[in-house]
Design a protein around this motif. Structure first.
Motif, PDB file in Angstrom:
ATOM      1  N   VAL A  15       0.853  -1.189   0.000  1.00  0.00           N
ATOM      2  CA  VAL A  15       0.000   0.000   0.000  1.00  0.00           C
ATOM      3  C   VAL A  15       0.887   1.237   0.000  1.00  0.00           C
ATOM      4  CG1 VAL A  15      -1.761   1.310   1.245  1.00  0.00           C
ATOM      5  CG2 VAL A  15      -1.819  -1.196   1.277  1.00  0.00           C
ATOM      6  N   ALA A  16       0.669   2.110  -0.979  1.00  0.00           N
ATOM      7  CA  ALA A  16       1.356   3.397  -1.011  1.00  0.00           C
ATOM      8  C   ALA A  16       0.338   4.486  -0.719  1.00  0.00           C
ATOM      9  CB  ALA A  16       2.013   3.635  -2.369  1.00  0.00           C
ATOM     10  N   VAL A  61      -2.640   2.053  -4.397  1.00  0.00           N
ATOM     11  CA  VAL A  61      -2.172   3.431  -4.257  1.00  0.00           C
ATOM     12  C   VAL A  61      -3.367   4.249  -3.809  1.00  0.00           C
ATOM     13  CG1 VAL A  61      -1.156   5.435  -5.391  1.00  0.00           C
ATOM     14  CG2 VAL A  61      -0.471   3.131  -6.096  1.00  0.00           C
ATOM     15  N   MET A  62      -3.255   4.907  -2.650  1.00  0.00           N
ATOM     16  CA  MET A  62      -4.374   5.687  -2.149  1.00  0.00           C
ATOM     17  C   MET A  62      -3.924   7.094  -1.781  1.00  0.00           C
ATOM     18  SD  MET A  62      -5.075   4.065   1.651  1.00  0.00           S
ATOM     19  CE  MET A  62      -3.817   4.089   2.948  1.00  0.00           C
ATOM     20  N   VAL A  63      -4.790   8.050  -2.075  1.00  0.00           N
ATOM     21  CA  VAL A  63      -4.588   9.429  -1.651  1.00  0.00           C
ATOM     22  C   VAL A  63      -5.284   9.601  -0.309  1.00  0.00           C
ATOM     23  CG1 VAL A  63      -5.258  11.818  -2.100  1.00  0.00           C
ATOM     24  CG2 VAL A  63      -4.311  10.435  -3.941  1.00  0.00           C
ATOM     25  N   VAL A  64      -4.573  10.115   0.680  1.00  0.00           N
ATOM     26  CA  VAL A  64      -5.162  10.342   1.998  1.00  0.00           C
ATOM     27  C   VAL A  64      -4.704  11.696   2.531  1.00  0.00           C
ATOM     28  CG1 VAL A  64      -5.470   7.935   2.647  1.00  0.00           C
ATOM     29  CG2 VAL A  64      -3.294   9.038   3.082  1.00  0.00           C
ATOM     30  N   HIS A  65      -5.561  12.319   3.340  1.00  0.00           N
ATOM     31  CA  HIS A  65      -5.182  13.553   4.021  1.00  0.00           C
ATOM     32  C   HIS A  65      -4.738  13.277   5.452  1.00  0.00           C
ATOM     33  CE1 HIS A  65      -5.824  16.843   1.278  1.00  0.00           C
ATOM     34  NE2 HIS A  65      -6.971  16.335   0.892  1.00  0.00           N
ATOM     35  N   ASP A  66      -5.204  12.174   6.014  1.00  0.00           N
ATOM     36  CA  ASP A  66      -4.914  11.843   7.400  1.00  0.00           C
ATOM     37  C   ASP A  66      -3.521  11.216   7.497  1.00  0.00           C
ATOM     38  OD1 ASP A  66      -4.765  10.873   9.971  1.00  0.00           O
ATOM     39  OD2 ASP A  66      -6.789  10.055   9.992  1.00  0.00           O
ATOM     40  N   LEU A  67      -2.555  12.003   7.961  1.00  0.00           N
ATOM     41  CA  LEU A  67      -1.182  11.508   8.034  1.00  0.00           C
ATOM     42  C   LEU A  67      -1.035  10.372   9.039  1.00  0.00           C
ATOM     43  CD1 LEU A  67       0.996  14.721   7.780  1.00  0.00           C
ATOM     44  CD2 LEU A  67       1.018  12.775   6.237  1.00  0.00           C
ATOM     45  N   ALA A  68      -1.814  10.413  10.116  1.00  0.00           N
ATOM     46  CA  ALA A  68      -1.752   9.328  11.094  1.00  0.00           C
ATOM     47  C   ALA A  68      -2.175   8.020  10.456  1.00  0.00           C
ATOM     48  CB  ALA A  68      -2.643   9.651  12.291  1.00  0.00           C
ATOM     49  N   ALA A  69      -3.214   8.061   9.625  1.00  0.00           N
ATOM     50  CA  ALA A  69      -3.674   6.865   8.919  1.00  0.00           C
ATOM     51  C   ALA A  69      -2.623   6.398   7.919  1.00  0.00           C
ATOM     52  CB  ALA A  69      -4.992   7.154   8.209  1.00  0.00           C
ATOM     53  N   ALA A  70      -2.029   7.338   7.195  1.00  0.00           N
ATOM     54  CA  ALA A  70      -0.989   6.981   6.229  1.00  0.00           C
ATOM     55  C   ALA A  70       0.191   6.323   6.930  1.00  0.00           C
ATOM     56  CB  ALA A  70      -0.537   8.220   5.471  1.00  0.00           C
ATOM     57  N   ALA A  71       0.569   6.882   8.086  1.00  0.00           N
ATOM     58  CA  ALA A  71       1.722   6.348   8.813  1.00  0.00           C
ATOM     59  C   ALA A  71       1.467   4.943   9.321  1.00  0.00           C
ATOM     60  CB  ALA A  71       2.062   7.278   9.978  1.00  0.00           C
TER      61      ALA A  71
END
Length: 266
Positions: free
Chosen positions: A30-31, A192-202
Motif C-alpha cells: 500500500v502506497a 495506491v491511495m490518496v489520503v489527508h490523514d497523516l496518522a492513517a498513512a503512517a
C-alpha cells in the motif's frame, strides 16, 4: 503486479500540476500519497487511471504501459475508486457490486458463473454479503464505502487506486475501511491511495509518497520518512513526532506557535 510511474507529467490548460513524478509500488503493498491541497495528488491518480491524459511519462502495471492498452485491457489491470462515487438511484448493494464486472462483459461474453463467483468473493471480502438486497442509499457512510470497495474488487484488477477512501467517515468507520485496505493488499493487490490523514498513512501504508507543487519531495517507509522537516516543508507547521506505543508508527503532534493560556479560575 507492481505499479511503476516513470517521469509522469500532467496538467491543465498549459499549467503543470504533476511534474516528472517517479514512483514504484511492489505487488501486495500500500502506497499512501499525501501533501497539501492542490499539490497534484488526485491528478496523479486520474492519470494512472486513464481519466486524464498525461503530457509525458508512463504508467506501468506489470510492465505494460496502461496508456498503450485498449480501454478494456486497461480496465483488467487497474481500477479506481473516486473520492465521491455516484451510484444509480435505488441501486441495491448486489446490483452495485455487479457493475464491477462490466469490463469483463462483451458482445460474445455475457454474465456467467465466473462473474457471479467474483461478485460473491468481493462481497465476502468486504463483509457486505448480509447487505446484498439493501439499497445503497439506506446504508451508513462506512457501509457504503465497503460496498464501493466490493465493486472495485469485483473488477479483479491487480492494481487498485483509492482517492481519499476515508473522507467524510468518522474515526471508527475510517479504521474499518483502512483495515480492509490492508486485507486487500495482503491478498496480493497493489494499492495506491490518496489520503489527508497523516496518522492513517503512517499506520496503514508500506510507503509514504509526499508531494508538494506537483513533485515528490519524500518517498519511503513512514517511520523513515515522516519527520519535523517534512511536516514543515509540506504544511508549513512545526510539529513533534512521537512513536505510537502499540507499534511505533509515527504520531504527528502540531506545536502551537504561542503558549496556550489556561483560563483563570476563582
Amino acid at each position: 503486479m507492481d505499479v511503476r510511474v516513470e517521469q509522469l507529467t500532467a496538467g491543465y490548460s498549459g499549467r503543470t500540476v504533476v511534474d516528472r513524478v517517479d514512483m514504484t509500488v511492489p505487488p501486495g503493498q500500500v502506497a499512501a500519497v499525501v501533501g497539501p491541497n492542490g499539490c497534484g495528488k488526485s491528478t496523479l491518480l486520474r492519470a494512472m487511471a486513464r481519466l486524464h491524459t498525461p503530457a509525458s511519462g508512463r504508467i506501468l502495471i506489470g510492465g505494460d504501459d496502461v496508456w498503450g492498452l485498449k480501454q478494456r485491457q486497461a480496465a483488467h489491470r487497474i481500477a479506481l475508486l473516486p473520492q465521491s462515487p455516484q451510484a444509480p438511484e435505488a441501486v441495491t448493494v448486489a446490483g452495485l457490486v455487479r457493475y464491477g464486472r462490466h469490463p469483463h462483459q462483451g458482445l460474445f461474453r455475457q454474465w456467467s458463473q465466473e462473474d457471479e463467483r467474483a461478485v460473491e468473493r468481493a462481497m465476502t471480502a468486504t463483509r457486505v454479503t448480509g447487505l446484498a438486497e439493501r439499497r445503497l442509499d439506506e446504508l451508513s457512510g462506512g457501509q457504503r464505502q465497503r460496498c464501493w470497495l466490493a465493486m472495485a474488487l469485483a473488477q479483479q484488477t491487480p492494481a487498485l487506486l483509492l482517492d481519499e477512501p476515508t473522507s467524510a467517515l468518522d474515526i471508527g468507520h475510517a479504521v474499518e475501511v483502512l483495515e480492509l485496505v490492508r486485507e486487500i493488499a495482503a491478498d496480493g493487490r497493489t494499492i495506491v491511495m490518496v489520503v489527508h490523514d497523516l496518522a492513517a498513512a503512517a499506520r496503514y501504508a508500506d510507503t509514504l509518497v509526499a508531494m508538494r507543487d506537483g513533485r515528490i519531495v519524500a518517498c519511503g517507509p513512514p517511520r523513515e520518512t515522516i519527520d519535523t522537516a517534512l511536516m514543515r516543508e509540506l504544511y508549513g507547521i512545526d510539529t513533534e513526532i512521537l512513536a505510537a506505543p502499540s507499534d511505533g508508527s509515527p504520531v504527528i503532534v502540531p506545536v502551537s506557535p504561542t503558549p496556550v493560556r489556561q483560563a483563570a479560575t476563582g
